[in-house]
Design a protein around this motif. Structure first.
Motif, mmCIF file in Angstrom:
data_model
loop_
_atom_site.group_PDB
_atom_site.id
_atom_site.type_symbol
_atom_site.label_atom_id
_atom_site.label_comp_id
_atom_site.label_asym_id
_atom_site.label_seq_id
_atom_site.Cartn_x
_atom_site.Cartn_y
_atom_site.Cartn_z
ATOM 1 N N THR A 139 -36.076 9.388 27.254
ATOM 2 C CA THR A 139 -36.722 8.133 27.041
ATOM 3 C C THR A 139 -37.221 8.184 25.582
ATOM 4 O O THR A 139 -38.341 8.922 25.288
ATOM 5 C CB THR A 139 -37.860 7.416 28.041
ATOM 6 O OG1 THR A 139 -37.479 7.713 29.211
ATOM 7 C CG2 THR A 139 -38.083 6.330 27.519
ATOM 8 N N PRO A 140 -36.557 7.522 24.653
ATOM 9 C CA PRO A 140 -37.175 7.458 23.405
ATOM 10 C C PRO A 140 -38.561 6.827 23.165
ATOM 11 O O PRO A 140 -38.821 5.972 23.742
ATOM 12 C CB PRO A 140 -36.076 6.441 22.561
ATOM 13 C CG PRO A 140 -34.842 6.504 23.348
ATOM 14 C CD PRO A 140 -35.405 6.567 24.567
ATOM 15 N N VAL A 141 -39.273 7.680 22.357
ATOM 16 C CA VAL A 141 -40.620 7.070 22.027
ATOM 17 C C VAL A 141 -40.701 6.035 21.291
ATOM 18 O O VAL A 141 -40.380 6.038 20.059
ATOM 19 C CB VAL A 141 -41.532 8.476 21.785
ATOM 20 C CG1 VAL A 141 -43.145 8.073 21.372
ATOM 21 C CG2 VAL A 141 -41.575 9.406 22.935
ATOM 22 N N LYS A 142 -41.352 4.785 21.475
ATOM 23 C CA LYS A 142 -41.474 3.801 20.740
ATOM 24 C C LYS A 142 -43.201 4.011 19.655
ATOM 25 O O LYS A 142 -44.129 3.877 20.321
ATOM 26 C CB LYS A 142 -41.784 2.422 21.218
ATOM 27 C CG LYS A 142 -42.015 1.471 20.169
ATOM 28 C CD LYS A 142 -41.657 0.001 21.172
ATOM 29 C CE LYS A 142 -42.185 -1.050 19.845
ATOM 30 N NZ LYS A 142 -42.013 -2.537 20.444
ATOM 31 N N GLN A 143 -42.779 4.676 18.526
ATOM 32 C CA GLN A 143 -43.822 4.981 17.827
ATOM 33 C C GLN A 143 -44.739 3.611 17.240
ATOM 34 O O GLN A 143 -43.979 2.739 16.799
ATOM 35 C CB GLN A 143 -43.751 5.960 16.510
ATOM 36 C CG GLN A 143 -43.006 7.224 17.147
ATOM 37 C CD GLN A 143 -43.139 8.221 16.010
ATOM 38 O OE1 GLN A 143 -44.217 9.138 15.882
ATOM 39 N NE2 GLN A 143 -42.002 8.591 15.292
ATOM 40 N N VAL A 144 -45.959 3.646 17.367
ATOM 41 C CA VAL A 144 -46.777 2.373 16.632
ATOM 42 C C VAL A 144 -47.697 3.095 15.767
ATOM 43 O O VAL A 144 -48.566 4.064 16.251
ATOM 44 C CB VAL A 144 -47.498 1.578 17.862
ATOM 45 C CG1 VAL A 144 -48.390 0.757 17.370
ATOM 46 C CG2 VAL A 144 -46.468 1.262 18.722
ATOM 47 N N SER A 145 -47.794 2.683 14.697
ATOM 48 C CA SER A 145 -48.727 3.067 13.593
ATOM 49 C C SER A 145 -50.033 2.565 13.769
ATOM 50 O O SER A 145 -50.043 0.961 14.107
ATOM 51 C CB SER A 145 -48.199 3.066 12.044
ATOM 52 O OG SER A 145 -48.003 1.681 11.503
ATOM 53 N N ILE A 146 -51.101 2.773 13.208
ATOM 54 C CA ILE A 146 -52.217 2.055 13.303
ATOM 55 C C ILE A 146 -52.191 0.707 12.194
ATOM 56 O O ILE A 146 -52.694 -0.252 12.629
ATOM 57 C CB ILE A 146 -53.397 3.054 12.634
ATOM 58 C CG1 ILE A 146 -55.086 2.183 12.922
ATOM 59 C CG2 ILE A 146 -53.424 3.250 11.267
ATOM 60 C CD1 ILE A 146 -55.440 2.006 14.081
ATOM 61 N N GLU A 147 -51.604 0.816 11.360
ATOM 62 C CA GLU A 147 -51.099 -0.258 10.481
ATOM 63 C C GLU A 147 -50.195 -1.510 11.260
ATOM 64 O O GLU A 147 -50.369 -2.687 11.144
ATOM 65 C CB GLU A 147 -50.399 -0.024 9.136
ATOM 66 C CG GLU A 147 -51.137 0.806 8.096
ATOM 67 C CD GLU A 147 -51.062 2.371 8.655
ATOM 68 O OE1 GLU A 147 -51.899 3.118 8.009
ATOM 69 O OE2 GLU A 147 -50.454 2.801 9.518
ATOM 70 N N GLU A 164 -56.398 -1.977 24.423
ATOM 71 C CA GLU A 164 -55.209 -2.168 23.474
ATOM 72 C C GLU A 164 -54.933 -0.819 22.792
ATOM 73 O O GLU A 164 -55.570 0.136 22.466
ATOM 74 C CB GLU A 164 -55.608 -3.285 22.320
ATOM 75 C CG GLU A 164 -55.805 -4.526 22.928
ATOM 76 C CD GLU A 164 -55.981 -5.703 21.943
ATOM 77 O OE1 GLU A 164 -54.964 -5.878 21.066
ATOM 78 O OE2 GLU A 164 -57.071 -6.192 21.905
ATOM 79 N N LEU A 165 -53.370 -0.579 22.531
ATOM 80 C CA LEU A 165 -52.813 0.531 21.974
ATOM 81 C C LEU A 165 -53.187 0.488 20.266
ATOM 82 O O LEU A 165 -52.862 -0.514 19.721
ATOM 83 C CB LEU A 165 -51.432 0.307 22.148
ATOM 84 C CG LEU A 165 -50.570 1.691 21.538
ATOM 85 C CD1 LEU A 165 -50.907 2.913 22.134
ATOM 86 C CD2 LEU A 165 -49.118 1.205 21.647
ATOM 87 N N ALA A 166 -53.785 1.572 19.861
ATOM 88 C CA ALA A 166 -53.938 1.327 18.552
ATOM 89 C C ALA A 166 -53.231 2.207 17.704
ATOM 90 O O ALA A 166 -52.488 1.926 16.762
ATOM 91 C CB ALA A 166 -55.440 2.331 18.280
ATOM 92 N N TRP A 167 -52.539 3.506 18.121
ATOM 93 C CA TRP A 167 -51.376 4.091 17.644
ATOM 94 C C TRP A 167 -50.704 5.072 18.924
ATOM 95 O O TRP A 167 -51.361 5.316 19.781
ATOM 96 C CB TRP A 167 -51.849 5.073 16.412
ATOM 97 C CG TRP A 167 -53.001 5.847 16.444
ATOM 98 C CD1 TRP A 167 -54.150 5.637 16.176
ATOM 99 C CD2 TRP A 167 -52.833 7.356 17.145
ATOM 100 N NE1 TRP A 167 -54.982 6.943 16.493
ATOM 101 C CE2 TRP A 167 -54.223 7.627 17.079
ATOM 102 C CE3 TRP A 167 -51.891 7.852 17.878
ATOM 103 C CZ2 TRP A 167 -54.602 8.955 17.688
ATOM 104 C CZ3 TRP A 167 -52.130 9.044 18.212
ATOM 105 C CH2 TRP A 167 -53.670 9.816 18.355
ATOM 106 N N ARG A 168 -49.383 5.227 18.368
ATOM 107 C CA ARG A 168 -48.533 6.174 19.320
ATOM 108 C C ARG A 168 -47.713 6.858 18.503
ATOM 109 O O ARG A 168 -46.757 6.351 17.671
ATOM 110 C CB ARG A 168 -47.917 5.387 20.273
ATOM 111 C CG ARG A 168 -47.083 6.337 21.359
ATOM 112 C CD ARG A 168 -46.586 5.699 22.859
ATOM 113 N NE ARG A 168 -46.054 4.349 22.289
ATOM 114 C CZ ARG A 168 -46.205 3.198 22.902
ATOM 115 N NH1 ARG A 168 -46.755 3.222 24.205
ATOM 116 N NH2 ARG A 168 -45.369 2.152 22.498
#
Length: 450
Positions: A29-37, A231-235
């Motif tokens: 499962t591809p990881v959906k990366q989320v930056s703090i920005e 809430e998601l801050a980063w991943r």
């Protein structure tokens, strides 16, 4: 000769085809990366000094397993120095967490497929509340290690919320509960999880963030949530490996670093953003232990299949290594000395600075729990329910006592206000019952089971 060559070639090809088939069965499962920005969450400093005298999460107030000086008991039996003992519903390997005179514990009812958090009163062990955070969706037995449970990770408490993460429905989901009532405040799905042996890491608190490791061979990741809102801050994406270590935050080299081993690497991240500081080859593909820090050295051990204990400086440069592995139990440092207990029950003592072996001693039995230290005394329990107590002495092994309670012990102890808290099992098979036990030099006289 030709026939033997043909058979060897056929065997090699067959092995490769089996390996390819096995790898092909692993769900990616591809990881959906989320930056703090990219997120809508802002980092903020929090005064967490009130937790320094508590046992708020995995391995205590700073994740080191080290408590301050206290008059904790060093000898006990089924009745001696037992202040109270109460039944724990379900099964789990999670350790007790203690904040503001309340004990919080993750557990699971396998038959009903329920994952729960239970709160106990520290005075007598009476149950205050029990909250089911999830029902159903447990991994199959083929996706779990025989020693694993559906409540491996130790919860985290910041004084306002109890925070945990659970594996179910092929995903990791985080929860925050009100400490007083057990009511769920928020729920947040962290991402997909392809289980090989179950989910084990415990969350770690960093100012306004709570951070979770979710390593798995389907696509591992590390993520941070806002403690207030969930809430998601980063991943960020992690190495593709089924590995089980909890993250550790420590100030090393003058800055806060988020440290974790596994996937044949030790990696440092910025806990505010999740951005990588550095990575260094080391330990093993699969590790369970949490990184320890001493004298500006970062020390980690693994695991499976490789065998290595390694020390790095604050920039990730290797300082020393030994070909000894501690897979499940975490290391512990007391002063300038490093101690470790292998899964097979051999205690080691090394010089922190050089890695030179000072002594080693066979304790007996097999171990999953990690040691804790109170002053200059180390406590560690084996799978047969024996707790070994010995001095943190760099010169020689000095045993104080061996104490049996129950029939097994998978969870690591907690230390609070001069007492030791153990999660143990009594009985075997269908008759096995888990208990939470308070050990004290001044027992109340109530040692009955509830």
């Amino acid at each position: 000769m030709e026939s033997r060559y043909y058979l060897r070639t056929l065997g090699t090809v067959t092995s490769l085809l089996m390996l390819i088939a096995l790898l092909g069965c692993q769900k990616k499962t591809p990881v959906k990366q989320v930056s703090i920005e990219q997120s809508s969450v802002s980092f903020s400093e929090k005064n967490l000094s009130h937790l320094k005298s508590e046992w708020p999460g995995w391995r205590g107030p700073d994740q080191s397993g080290v408590a301050g000086e206290a008059d904790t008991p060093t000898h006990w039996s089924e009745t001696e120095n037992v202040k109270w003992r109460v039944d724990v519903p379900g099964r789990g390997n999670a350790s007790p967490v203690i904040v503001n005179n309340r004990i919080y514990l993750a557990t699971a009812d396998d038959s009903a497929q329920k994952q729960k958090i239970v709160a106990f009163d520290i005075t007598d062990g009476s149950q205050l509340w029990s909250t089911t955070v999830n029902e159903g969706g447990f991994p199959s037995s083929g996706q779990m290690h025989p020693k694993s449970t559906h409540a491996n990770g130790t919860v985290l408490c910041d004084g306002t919320r109890v925070i945990t993460a659970s594996l179910h429905h092929e995903k990791i989901t985080a929860y925050a509960l009100n400490v007083e009532t057990g009511k769920i405040i928020w729920t947040q799905e962290l991402g997909a999880f392809n289980s090989k042996f179950g989910y084990a890491p415990s969350p770690v608190l960093y100012n306004s963030f709570v951070i979770f490791a979710c390593d798995n061979h389907g696509g591992g990741y590390l993520c941070a949530l806002d403690t207030e809102s969930g809430e998601l801050a980063w991943r960020v994406e992690r190495p593709l490996a089924s590995t089980y270590s909890s993250p550790r935050i420590a100030n090393v080299g003058g800055k806060d670093q988020l440290l974790i081993s596994g996937g044949e690497k030790i990696i440092s991240y910025d806990p505010r953003t999740g951005k990588e500081n550095w990575q260094t080859p080391g330990t093993a593909d699969a590790t369970c232990g949490t990184v320890v820090v001493a004298k500006d050295l970062i020390i980690a051990s693994g695991g499976y299949p490789q065998s290595q204990t390694i020390a790095l400086d604050s920039a990730g440069q290797k300082q020393w290594e030994v070909k000894t592995k501690l897979y499940e139990p975490s290391l512990i440092t007391v002063g300038d000395t490093l101690f470790g207990i292998t899964d097979k029950g051999i205690a080691y003592c090394w010089d922190v600075t050089t890695g030179a072996e000072q002594w080693k001693e066979r304790l007996g039995g097999n171990f999953s729990a990690s040691p804790v230290a109170v002053g200059d005394t180390i406590y560690v329990s084996n799978l047969e329910g024996q707790t070994f107590v010995f001095k943190a002495n760099p010169s020689s092994f000095q045993q104080i006592s061996v104490n049996r309670l129950g029939t097994d012990c998978y969870a690591s102890p907690a230390v609070y206000d001069g007492n030791i808290y153990l999660r143990i099992g009594t009985g075997n098979g269908q008759s096995r019952q888990e208990e939470l036990v308070c050990l004290s030099r001044q027992p109340s006289g109530n040692s009955s089971q509830n």
